[in-house]
Scaffold this motif. Structure first.
Motif, PDB file in Angstrom:
ATOM      1  N   MET A  75      -9.357   6.644  10.234  1.00  0.00           N
ATOM      2  CA  MET A  75      -8.999   6.905   8.844  1.00  0.00           C
ATOM      3  C   MET A  75     -10.235   7.425   8.121  1.00  0.00           C
ATOM      4  O   MET A  75     -11.353   7.023   8.426  1.00  0.00           O
ATOM      5  N   ASP A 102       0.730   5.010   1.432  1.00  0.00           N
ATOM      6  CA  ASP A 102      -0.063   5.907   2.288  1.00  0.00           C
ATOM      7  C   ASP A 102      -1.452   5.329   2.559  1.00  0.00           C
ATOM      8  O   ASP A 102      -2.471   6.038   2.443  1.00  0.00           O
ATOM      9  N   ASP A 103      -1.478   4.049   2.885  1.00  0.00           N
ATOM     10  CA  ASP A 103      -2.726   3.356   3.235  1.00  0.00           C
ATOM     11  C   ASP A 103      -3.726   3.251   2.087  1.00  0.00           C
ATOM     12  O   ASP A 103      -4.909   2.965   2.317  1.00  0.00           O
ATOM     13  N   HIS A 104      -3.266   3.453   0.861  1.00  0.00           N
ATOM     14  CA  HIS A 104      -4.098   3.244  -0.331  1.00  0.00           C
ATOM     15  C   HIS A 104      -3.502   2.093  -1.151  1.00  0.00           C
ATOM     16  O   HIS A 104      -2.281   2.040  -1.327  1.00  0.00           O
ATOM     17  N   ARG A 159     -10.499  -2.517  12.464  1.00  0.00           N
ATOM     18  CA  ARG A 159     -11.514  -2.154  11.461  1.00  0.00           C
ATOM     19  C   ARG A 159     -12.895  -2.361  12.067  1.00  0.00           C
ATOM     20  O   ARG A 159     -13.223  -3.472  12.483  1.00  0.00           O
ATOM     21  N   MET A 180      -8.898  -0.757   4.491  1.00  0.00           N
ATOM     22  CA  MET A 180      -8.556   0.584   4.988  1.00  0.00           C
ATOM     23  C   MET A 180      -9.662   1.608   4.806  1.00  0.00           C
ATOM     24  O   MET A 180      -9.679   2.631   5.495  1.00  0.00           O
ATOM     25  N   THR A 190      -9.975   3.531   2.295  1.00  0.00           N
ATOM     26  CA  THR A 190      -9.487   4.627   1.447  1.00  0.00           C
ATOM     27  C   THR A 190      -9.944   4.424   0.000  1.00  0.00           C
ATOM     28  O   THR A 190     -10.427   3.347  -0.367  1.00  0.00           O
ATOM     29  N   TYR A 218       0.856  -1.181   0.000  1.00  0.00           N
ATOM     30  CA  TYR A 218       0.000   0.000   0.000  1.00  0.00           C
ATOM     31  C   TYR A 218       0.901   1.243   0.000  1.00  0.00           C
ATOM     32  O   TYR A 218       2.019   1.211   0.526  1.00  0.00           O
ATOM     33  N   ALA A 234     -11.465   2.232   9.502  1.00  0.00           N
ATOM     34  CA  ALA A 234     -10.213   1.717  10.067  1.00  0.00           C
ATOM     35  C   ALA A 234      -9.723   2.735  11.092  1.00  0.00           C
ATOM     36  O   ALA A 234      -9.718   3.937  10.824  1.00  0.00           O
ATOM     37  N   CYS A 287      -3.967  -0.774  12.676  1.00  0.00           N
ATOM     38  CA  CYS A 287      -5.379  -0.377  12.790  1.00  0.00           C
ATOM     39  C   CYS A 287      -6.258  -1.541  13.230  1.00  0.00           C
ATOM     40  O   CYS A 287      -5.916  -2.714  13.044  1.00  0.00           O
ATOM     41  N   ASP A 342      -6.619   3.846  13.464  1.00  0.00           N
ATOM     42  CA  ASP A 342      -5.186   3.733  13.758  1.00  0.00           C
ATOM     43  C   ASP A 342      -5.021   3.764  15.277  1.00  0.00           C
ATOM     44  O   ASP A 342      -5.342   4.772  15.925  1.00  0.00           O
ATOM     45  N   GLN A 344      -0.503  -1.461   7.805  1.00  0.00           N
ATOM     46  CA  GLN A 344      -1.950  -1.270   7.996  1.00  0.00           C
ATOM     47  C   GLN A 344      -2.454  -1.967   9.264  1.00  0.00           C
ATOM     48  O   GLN A 344      -3.495  -1.617   9.807  1.00  0.00           O
TER      49      GLN A 344
END
Lengths: 367, 367
Positions: free
Chosen positions: A296, A137-139, A341, A166, A168, A135, A304, A339, A306, A336
């Protein structure tokens, strides 16, 4: 059973499950969960029209193997041709068919490290070689995914937009531009399970018959019918027709077919659910912040959170929630997995989450 | 789509369906059937308890991927261990998993010419080489099947007992004796979809963990839940565990799981249905004889009727019934295709069949 004559591929596979179900966790705990916030189901439930249609269905009859009525309705809903639509036993089932059609031993497939494990399960199950990219930046990152596809000669690339786990997302315009870098002959499996929750413009504006993409959608999330197993693919007619080579033609539950059709005809319920999802996302974010954690941004029906530490710390928070009868899950892969969820729930579900979280954090910090 | 990069096996397969559904025939006719007697569904419907359980199920939740409650109940019902039971999306779905586990290109499989086409569809779909042996006196013949398995080194042999499409059967004792001739390492896929309709003693008295046999049963026939898609396998624990390597773990409809569990707990409904099936078999036989045709003995919920001519003649009778809004089917292969196959129906279904048959025969004889 040492002499079980499985295929070499089958013999090499583990007996596994991509996710342990909450029911198994309840049996292990010896007590039920009080809030079910781990599987991104819709705690707001299905349309009453869907429930009525399912109750009225002649379940003594096999379902229509052509899924004709539902395909026609989906085509009208999406303004595409019925020849662009395949209905199947949830996105999971359709992913299995797609992998089976495209991937055998020696074939390469690309996904993100920590993306949907059921896709990876199917790739392993058909003997494909799976390449994982990180990923960014968490994408999930289309550029990185497509570059790896080019490097490996991959037949399939998997991307969920919005992303699970995530939450995102990329704009549809950015995704459409990125497709220019998808190597020739590689197909993007675009999982849009959460697309209805996302901001307008998140779905790329590409033709249904674009041969580069198979889009997947579902009645399991915002439509509140996870237990019914109804998903669909949007793709070029040649791809849709290929499903007929391998699928379980009589595999669809007849009541589920009727329920999905009725759900599609109840836009008010969908709108109401989307409003509740938005409210729940805001509340989950508030609960997270109230406890010193960082939510997030989310374009899905979950958030999600953090936890501010490493994977072990987030796992400890998760364990504390499970111990307090709150069913949640967490990402599998670093970073990730810092986190947890949390699925959108009803006000009482989120009350229970809010009540349990401080203790779970305290326990995770060693009391 | 000429550049669709399917696997060589997938590319070689036709886009097909083992059976055309009655709904497709209704769309082609432009009118509904008045009697649905072609798919061996149970026109007597499911248990009211099953209907109630399905209506009450939380369809917003995914089903339990372990099918725990249903497996436990089936194990108790059959006096076997839960480790001997796998639940799946109908026998069709389970057949697909079994073939996938055992059969790849170069592997041999044996069935009877004219036996269940969905099994053959799966064997083709996984690249196996299918060997067909003839029926003997309208029975699938274990001796012939097992001899062919020995000759070809087959991994799987398929046998339905009672048989579909003929309705004939072997005693369990005869079948158990025949198993002595099953070659070492070859697995018998014993389809017992209709076993509940058969005379006592039709199921062979062999241990659930006998490694030579995978037995398949279903809620689609006497339990009246074809549209729910619930079947199960009874086999050695090692075989059951192998399903977990490849199956769609979250593929079961949650309401269907609950419905099957409730159906299993309603033996009165089952008994009532079996009585109705027996009555309907007798009536179908009478209708056949009244029209100069010959009913086959049946241990199932349908009756094969010998139309007294060749396949073309039986097909003409079938077409005449379809034209008169009676949905029936017929065997695919000679000489069994001298018959049509009529499912047990309600008195009004069979009234409609009785009314249509004379005209269909007259048309078939050229008026």
């Amino acid at each position: 059973m040492t002499d079980l004559r499985l295929t070499p591929l089958a013999a090499s596979l583990p007996s596994t499950v991509p996710f342990v179900g909450p029911e198994a966790q309840e049996r292990a705990r010896g007590a039920p969960f009080i809030a079910r916030l781990g599987a991104n189901e819709s705690n707001f439930g299905p349309s009453p029209r869907a429930l009525e249609a399912m109750a009225k269905a002649d379940v003594w009859n096999y379902g229509d193997p052509e899924n004709f009525d539902l395909r026609e309705a989906l085509a009208a809903h999406l303004n595409v041709a019925a020849a662009n639509i395949m209905v199947g036993e949830g996105i999971d089932g359709l992913l299995g068919y797609i992998v089976r059609l495209f991937v055998g031993p020696g074939d390469h497939v690309v996904t993100s490290d920590g993306a949907y494990p059921t896709f990876s399960y199917h790739v392993a199950g058909y003997g494909g070689t799976l390449h994982k990219v990180p990923y960014i930046d968490d994408h999930e990152d289309p550029g990185t995914l497509f570059a790896k596809a080019s490097e490996t000669g991959a037949k399939l690339v998997y991307l969920a937009n919005p992303d699970n786990p995530m939450g995102t997302w990329h704009s549809g315009a950015a995704l459409a531009r990125a497709l220019d870098d998808l190597p020739d002959g590689c197909v993007l499996v675009l999982d849009e399970a959460y697309i209805e929750c996302a901001p307008s413009g998140t779905a790329p504006d590409i033709p249904a018959s674009d041969p580069r993409v198979i889009r997947l959608r579902t009645f399991s999330k915002v439509y509140g019918m996870a237990g019914a197993r109804v998903g669909y693919a949007i793709a070029a007619p040649g791809v849709i027709d290929a499903f007929n080579k391998v699928r379980n033609h009589f595999g669809m539950n007849r009541a589920a077919q009727a329920g999905a059709l009725a759900a599609l005809g109840d836009p008010d319920h969908l709108r109401d659910t989307l409003g509740k999802i938005e409210g729940a996302r805001t509340r989950i974010a508030t609960i997270a912040r109230d406890n010193g954690l960082t939510p997030m941004p989310s374009a899905t029906n979950f958030v999600a959170i953090d936890c501010g530490g490493d994977g072990a710390f987030a796992k400890a928070v998760l364990d504390g929630l499970i111990a307090r009868a709150i069913f949640v899950r967490m990402p599998f892969a670093a970073p990730q997995n810092r986190c947890i969820r949390v699925s959108c729930g009803t006000p009482s579900d989120l009350d229970a989450f809010a009540a349990a979280l401080p203790g779970a954090i305290k326990d995770a910090r060693g009391g």
